[in-house]
Design a protein around this motif. Structure first.
Motif, PDB file in Angstrom:
ATOM      1  N   MET A   1       0.891  -1.341  -0.034  1.00 54.96           N
ATOM      2  CA  MET A   1      -0.023  -0.047  -0.102  1.00 54.96           C
ATOM      3  C   MET A   1       1.040   1.359   0.036  1.00 54.96           C
ATOM      4  O   MET A   1       1.652   1.354   0.647  1.00 54.96           O
ATOM      5  CB  MET A   1      -0.877  -0.077   1.189  1.00 54.96           C
ATOM      6  CG  MET A   1      -2.153   0.821   1.165  1.00 54.96           C
ATOM      7  SD  MET A   1      -3.442   0.253  -0.057  1.00 54.96           S
ATOM      8  CE  MET A   1      -4.496  -0.476   0.996  1.00 54.96           C
ATOM      9  N   HIS A   2       0.635   2.230  -0.733  1.00 53.58           N
ATOM     10  CA  HIS A   2       1.325   3.215  -0.875  1.00 53.58           C
ATOM     11  C   HIS A   2       0.549   4.563  -0.667  1.00 53.58           C
ATOM     12  O   HIS A   2      -0.522   4.554  -1.422  1.00 53.58           O
ATOM     13  CB  HIS A   2       1.839   3.232  -2.470  1.00 53.58           C
ATOM     14  CG  HIS A   2       2.729   4.441  -2.765  1.00 53.58           C
ATOM     15  ND1 HIS A   2       3.956   4.322  -2.394  1.00 53.58           N
ATOM     16  CD2 HIS A   2       2.217   5.725  -3.343  1.00 53.58           C
ATOM     17  CE1 HIS A   2       4.472   5.731  -2.907  1.00 53.58           C
ATOM     18  NE2 HIS A   2       3.597   6.492  -3.359  1.00 53.58           N
ATOM     19  N   ARG A   3       0.883   5.510   0.107  1.00 57.08           N
ATOM     20  CA  ARG A   3       0.317   6.654   0.272  1.00 57.08           C
ATOM     21  C   ARG A   3       0.694   7.882  -0.403  1.00 57.08           C
ATOM     22  O   ARG A   3       1.824   8.332  -0.308  1.00 57.08           O
ATOM     23  CB  ARG A   3       0.355   6.875   1.890  1.00 57.08           C
ATOM     24  CG  ARG A   3      -0.795   8.014   2.359  1.00 57.08           C
ATOM     25  CD  ARG A   3      -0.697   8.069   3.771  1.00 57.08           C
ATOM     26  NE  ARG A   3      -1.680   7.279   4.434  1.00 57.08           N
ATOM     27  CZ  ARG A   3      -1.715   7.357   5.780  1.00 57.08           C
ATOM     28  NH1 ARG A   3      -1.603   8.313   6.457  1.00 57.08           N
ATOM     29  NH2 ARG A   3      -2.503   6.420   6.162  1.00 57.08           N
ATOM     30  N   THR A   4      -0.157   8.407  -1.203  1.00 57.63           N
ATOM     31  CA  THR A   4      -0.078   9.556  -2.169  1.00 57.63           C
ATOM     32  C   THR A   4      -0.752  10.894  -1.733  1.00 57.63           C
ATOM     33  O   THR A   4      -1.952  10.586  -1.419  1.00 57.63           O
ATOM     34  CB  THR A   4      -0.304   9.113  -3.419  1.00 57.63           C
ATOM     35  OG1 THR A   4      -0.069   7.927  -3.934  1.00 57.63           O
ATOM     36  CG2 THR A   4       0.580  10.066  -4.537  1.00 57.63           C
ATOM     37  N   THR A   5      -0.033  11.941  -1.716  1.00 61.78           N
ATOM     38  CA  THR A   5      -0.662  13.090  -1.286  1.00 61.78           C
ATOM     39  C   THR A   5      -1.217  13.951  -2.371  1.00 61.78           C
ATOM     40  O   THR A   5      -0.461  14.117  -3.510  1.00 61.78           O
ATOM     41  CB  THR A   5       0.139  14.056  -0.525  1.00 61.78           C
ATOM     42  OG1 THR A   5       0.451  13.575   0.936  1.00 61.78           O
ATOM     43  CG2 THR A   5      -0.506  15.276  -0.367  1.00 61.78           C
ATOM     44  N   VAL A   6      -2.577  14.162  -2.583  1.00 65.15           N
ATOM     45  CA  VAL A   6      -2.742  14.892  -3.755  1.00 65.15           C
ATOM     46  C   VAL A   6      -3.341  16.218  -3.440  1.00 65.15           C
ATOM     47  O   VAL A   6      -4.175  16.593  -2.556  1.00 65.15           O
ATOM     48  CB  VAL A   6      -4.173  14.203  -4.257  1.00 65.15           C
ATOM     49  CG1 VAL A   6      -4.560  14.861  -5.651  1.00 65.15           C
ATOM     50  CG2 VAL A   6      -3.903  12.589  -4.568  1.00 65.15           C
ATOM     51  N   LYS A   7      -2.656  17.476  -3.992  1.00 60.70           N
ATOM     52  CA  LYS A   7      -3.282  18.771  -3.919  1.00 60.70           C
ATOM     53  C   LYS A   7      -4.694  18.905  -4.526  1.00 60.70           C
ATOM     54  O   LYS A   7      -4.808  18.375  -5.532  1.00 60.70           O
ATOM     55  CB  LYS A   7      -2.223  19.514  -4.516  1.00 60.70           C
ATOM     56  CG  LYS A   7      -2.314  20.875  -4.747  1.00 60.70           C
ATOM     57  CD  LYS A   7      -1.418  21.875  -3.586  1.00 60.70           C
ATOM     58  CE  LYS A   7      -1.549  23.207  -3.462  1.00 60.70           C
ATOM     59  NZ  LYS A   7      -1.671  23.766  -2.089  1.00 60.70           N
ATOM     60  N   VAL A   8      -5.278  19.339  -3.700  1.00 65.50           N
ATOM     61  CA  VAL A   8      -6.691  19.629  -3.893  1.00 65.50           C
ATOM     62  C   VAL A   8      -6.958  21.252  -4.396  1.00 65.50           C
ATOM     63  O   VAL A   8      -7.180  21.834  -5.127  1.00 65.50           O
ATOM     64  CB  VAL A   8      -7.756  19.323  -3.113  1.00 65.50           C
ATOM     65  CG1 VAL A   8      -9.068  19.356  -3.643  1.00 65.50           C
ATOM     66  CG2 VAL A   8      -7.387  17.683  -2.801  1.00 65.50           C
TER      67      VAL A   8
ATOM     68  N   ALA B  41      -6.948   8.679   3.365  1.00 65.80           N
ATOM     69  CA  ALA B  41      -6.501   8.359   4.750  1.00 65.80           C
ATOM     70  C   ALA B  41      -6.434   9.587   5.621  1.00 65.80           C
ATOM     71  O   ALA B  41      -6.638   9.607   6.587  1.00 65.80           O
ATOM     72  CB  ALA B  41      -5.159   7.982   4.385  1.00 65.80           C
ATOM     73  N   ARG B  44      -6.675  17.159   4.530  1.00 63.92           N
ATOM     74  CA  ARG B  44      -6.293  18.690   5.079  1.00 63.92           C
ATOM     75  C   ARG B  44      -7.089  19.809   4.826  1.00 63.92           C
ATOM     76  O   ARG B  44      -7.406  20.037   3.653  1.00 63.92           O
ATOM     77  CB  ARG B  44      -4.966  18.861   4.853  1.00 63.92           C
ATOM     78  CG  ARG B  44      -4.020  17.894   5.010  1.00 63.92           C
ATOM     79  CD  ARG B  44      -2.543  18.023   5.010  1.00 63.92           C
ATOM     80  NE  ARG B  44      -1.902  16.807   5.123  1.00 63.92           N
ATOM     81  CZ  ARG B  44      -1.668  15.794   4.193  1.00 63.92           C
ATOM     82  NH1 ARG B  44      -2.253  15.890   3.018  1.00 63.92           N
ATOM     83  NH2 ARG B  44      -0.999  14.520   4.616  1.00 63.92           N
ATOM     84  N   SER B 133      -5.476  19.337   0.707  1.00 63.61           N
ATOM     85  CA  SER B 133      -4.959  18.305   0.108  1.00 63.61           C
ATOM     86  C   SER B 133      -5.650  16.989   0.682  1.00 63.61           C
ATOM     87  O   SER B 133      -6.277  17.052   1.875  1.00 63.61           O
ATOM     88  CB  SER B 133      -3.486  18.182   0.029  1.00 63.61           C
ATOM     89  OG  SER B 133      -3.013  18.194   1.426  1.00 63.61           O
ATOM     90  N   ILE B 134      -5.366  15.922   0.067  1.00 63.53           N
ATOM     91  CA  ILE B 134      -5.760  14.516   0.689  1.00 63.53           C
ATOM     92  C   ILE B 134      -4.584  13.537   0.489  1.00 63.53           C
ATOM     93  O   ILE B 134      -3.900  13.706  -0.588  1.00 63.53           O
ATOM     94  CB  ILE B 134      -7.307  14.147   0.087  1.00 63.53           C
ATOM     95  CG1 ILE B 134      -6.855  13.526  -1.381  1.00 63.53           C
ATOM     96  CG2 ILE B 134      -8.337  15.186   0.244  1.00 63.53           C
ATOM     97  CD1 ILE B 134      -8.204  13.011  -2.176  1.00 63.53           C
ATOM     98  N   ASP B 135      -4.576  12.541   1.320  1.00 59.86           N
ATOM     99  CA  ASP B 135      -3.918  11.435   1.180  1.00 59.86           C
ATOM    100  C   ASP B 135      -4.587  10.204   0.733  1.00 59.86           C
ATOM    101  O   ASP B 135      -5.421   9.799   1.310  1.00 59.86           O
ATOM    102  CB  ASP B 135      -2.872  11.108   2.349  1.00 59.86           C
ATOM    103  CG  ASP B 135      -1.781  12.129   2.641  1.00 59.86           C
ATOM    104  OD1 ASP B 135      -1.743  12.847   1.821  1.00 59.86           O
ATOM    105  OD2 ASP B 135      -1.132  11.839   3.713  1.00 59.86           O
ATOM    106  N   VAL B 136      -4.262   9.539  -0.398  1.00 54.87           N
ATOM    107  CA  VAL B 136      -4.886   8.500  -0.755  1.00 54.87           C
ATOM    108  C   VAL B 136      -3.948   7.188  -0.621  1.00 54.87           C
ATOM    109  O   VAL B 136      -2.815   7.316  -0.598  1.00 54.87           O
ATOM    110  CB  VAL B 136      -5.697   8.400  -2.222  1.00 54.87           C
ATOM    111  CG1 VAL B 136      -6.723   9.476  -2.333  1.00 54.87           C
ATOM    112  CG2 VAL B 136      -4.221   8.694  -2.995  1.00 54.87           C
ATOM    113  N   GLU B 137      -4.773   6.033  -0.219  1.00 51.64           N
ATOM    114  CA  GLU B 137      -3.888   4.630  -0.303  1.00 51.64           C
ATOM    115  C   GLU B 137      -4.028   4.316  -1.454  1.00 51.64           C
ATOM    116  O   GLU B 137      -5.114   3.513  -1.880  1.00 51.64           O
ATOM    117  CB  GLU B 137      -4.668   3.742   0.930  1.00 51.64           C
ATOM    118  CG  GLU B 137      -4.835   4.495   2.151  1.00 51.64           C
ATOM    119  CD  GLU B 137      -3.498   4.389   3.071  1.00 51.64           C
ATOM    120  OE1 GLU B 137      -2.420   4.068   2.485  1.00 51.64           O
ATOM    121  OE2 GLU B 137      -3.867   4.450   4.103  1.00 51.64           O
TER     122      GLU B 137
END
Lengths: 229, 164
Positions: A1-8, B41, B44, B133-137
């Protein structure tokens, strides 16, 4: 499982705002000026509308009535022979305490926009949520009754800041409540220095002519809500 | 219905000053649009001090609003942004609502310019209500099943009094 931060970087209410703008475009196309009328429950929104509309000769006015439940207010206004469309936030939306842009959008097909020049959206009585959710209105007005207390502008600054007109209603009660008009206006001035005010008593009729003229008169065609005073 | 539905408050519904639930629903919707179906997960959020939003309540209602969505179980991290206005007439900048003291002082705001007393101003900071921002798994980042088309979309300012 890899956690990625996505800018919104999206406004939480952008989706509502987009729909509000679509509503506004529909109203503009039909040349209908829209007032979003807000207040705490029981401040006198419906009564003040009745007082204004009972002498609305020649004015083509419609009302969009927002309530959590029931059509008591819409029934009252229908007696004045103006088109009234009721939105209940209870069955379809889980009893939201405000109208949002999507609820108003869903009511547009029921509104006789070709037959009216002014639409008053009577929002659900609440000083909190309606301040956040634009619905496509041109003007944002509110009613604050003297029974609510003179501190309300300081306690609900977002609402009082977002309105260009504050109607101070139930002034017939002034002898019976601890409410100083002067202190209320000073508190309002602190949060919204540019706010316009009208003092009314829907019961005695005091100030009703000024209110009716503001709603229906030449000045009612006024500037859009987005413009600075 | 399973789960501590009553303990966490109503799923939706009116109540005294719980409009944080409405806002929480909107925040979950933004995160859902962005997540492209992946589990979220962390969300913000930035809340300006001029918004009538209590972040602590937002936390509470976010948990309820997230139930049954990709945000279920996600942590919400919030940041409070200071309030700052700039006078349209004389360009003086001031904070209309100095830090809350949990007393009557908290109510002592002043939206009239302290320099020239003009009532016309622009909001420099404080009107924000942003999902930052959000953190996705991501089970397999190589698959390219990344966040949805909304990701990276140009931000637009939150609605507010700002210009009028």
């Amino acid at each position: 499982m890899h956690r990625t931060t996505v800018k919104v970087a999206d406004g939480a209410l952008d989706a509502n705002q987009t729909i509000a703008e679509a509503n506004r475009a529909d109203f503009d196309r039909a040349s209908v000026s829209v007032v979003n009328l807000m207040s705490a429950p029981g401040a006198g929104k419906t009564r003040l509308l009745e007082r204004a509309l009972e002498r609305a000769e020649g004015n083509r006015v419609g009302v969009l009535e927002g309530d959590v439940r029931g059509s008591l207010d819409a029934d009252r206004l229908s007696l004045l022979h103006v088109p009234v469309v009721q939105i209940n936030t209870d069955p379809a939306f889980g009893g939201e305490c405000h109208l949002d842009a999507n609820m108003v959008r869903s009511a547009i097909p029921d509104l006789p926009l070709d037959e009216i020049d002014l639409l008053v959206i009577e929002n659900v009585g609440n000083l909190v949520c309606p301040a956040e959710f634009r619905v496509g209105e041109h003007r944002r007005w509110m009613i604050s009754s003297v029974a609510e207390g003179e501190d309300k502008p300081l306690k609900y600054p977002l609402m009082f800041r977002s309105c260009e007109l504050v109607v101070v209603n139930k002034i017939d009660l002034l002898p019976h409540v601890d409410f100083s008009v002067e202190r209320f206006l000073a508190n309002l001035e602190r949060v919204n220095p540019e706010a316009e005010t009208i003092l009314t008593s829907a019961r005695t009729g005091e100030g009703i002519d000024a209110w009716r003229e503001r709603l229906l008169g030449p000045a009612a065609a006024g500037r859009p809500a987005g413009a600075s005073a | 219905m399973a789960g501590p539905e009553t303990a966490a408050g109503p799923r939706r519904g009116p109540g005294p000053d719980v409009h944080e639930l409405s806002i929480a629903n909107e925040i979950v919707a933004v995160a859902e649009r962005t997540a492209g179906g992946l589990p979220v997960a962390v969300v913000r959020v930035k809340v300006g001090r001029l918004r009538q939003v209590v972040p602590e309540y937002l936390d509470f209602y976010f948990e309820a609003a997230a139930r049954g969505t990709v945000c279920e179980g996600a942590a919400m991290e919030w940041e409070r942004l200071p309030s700052l206005l700039r006078c349209d007439q004389c360009a003086t900048e001031w904070d209309p609502a100095p830090a809350p003291a949990r007393t009557e002082d908290e109510l002592l705001v002043d939206f009239r310019c302290p320099g020239c007393r003009s009532g016309l101003h622009s909001v420099v900071s404080g009107d924000e209500l942003l999902v930052e921002s959000i953190d996705v798994e991501d089970p397999d980042p190589q698959q390219g099943r990344g966040p949805g088309p909304e990701a990276g979309r140009k931000a637009s300012p939150a609605p507010g009094k700002g210009g009028g």
